[in-house]
Design a protein around this motif. Sequence first.
Motif: not given
Length: 260
Positions: A163-164, A166-167, A170-171, A174, A221, A225, A229, A232
């Motif tokens: 999950a981290d 994926a975050e 995503k960031n 930006k 979702d 995600k 992932t 990443y």
Amino acid sequence: MNALLNAVDTTPVTTNVLLKDTTKVANVAVGTTIALTNMEANRINWEQGAYRTSNQALYAVLGDCLAFCGDLTLPEAKQRSESLESFYKDRGYTYKKDLPLATRVVRAVFGSRDRRRISTYSLVIRQAMKEKVLITDFSAWVEERGGVQEISLGKSATYIKPADKAEIAKNNLKGKTPIGYAKSELLSHVADAQYLGDMCVLLAEQQADGSFGVYAVLRQDGLVKSAFTSLYALGKEIEDKAKAEIKAANDADGAVAKSA
């Protein structure tokens, strides 16, 4: 007559049965408590005796494997690999040069029948190498970590939850410009104002002309995600590509000490 009556047990039969059942239950309770206490004592004796002695003996062997994987100069490291390969051939084992040095050493020492055990022991030794555990401290280090199984199941210090990941991916997007846009009349029908600014997954097929044919817009979702992932992982693969050769060499023959 009175004496005869006094000699006869006038307690109702049902009462006698209840008394016997109660006594039986009490005896079972006492018996099981004693049995459990004895088994507990045997377990303590085993843990402090044969089990501990056996583990200490195992840790000593693994400590020797750790020492064997120590830093060497490049010529020495090559000679160690050649000797290891020769040992495999003498035992009739299949030698794989691409396996980590720790794994090859463990297979040489413990044989090749139990792959799970080899994997566990190899992970323990490699973790000890990463943490630069001294040979003299190895047994104590394993015990402090809860044993070889706990160490092999433990997560790396660099572990990141999916999950981290994926975050993070995503960031990282930006502020970046999209690599392309997909627009058509049919796509406009699945566009929804409530999803404006949200990420989605496009199920597409690459065409011969280099374009991509979009078949579906997926907004679940879990799928989004999962895509992040994967993104990443791709980023890490690109980031680590320059270090791959050095890392592979270290995995194969251990860290090579600098020549004086």
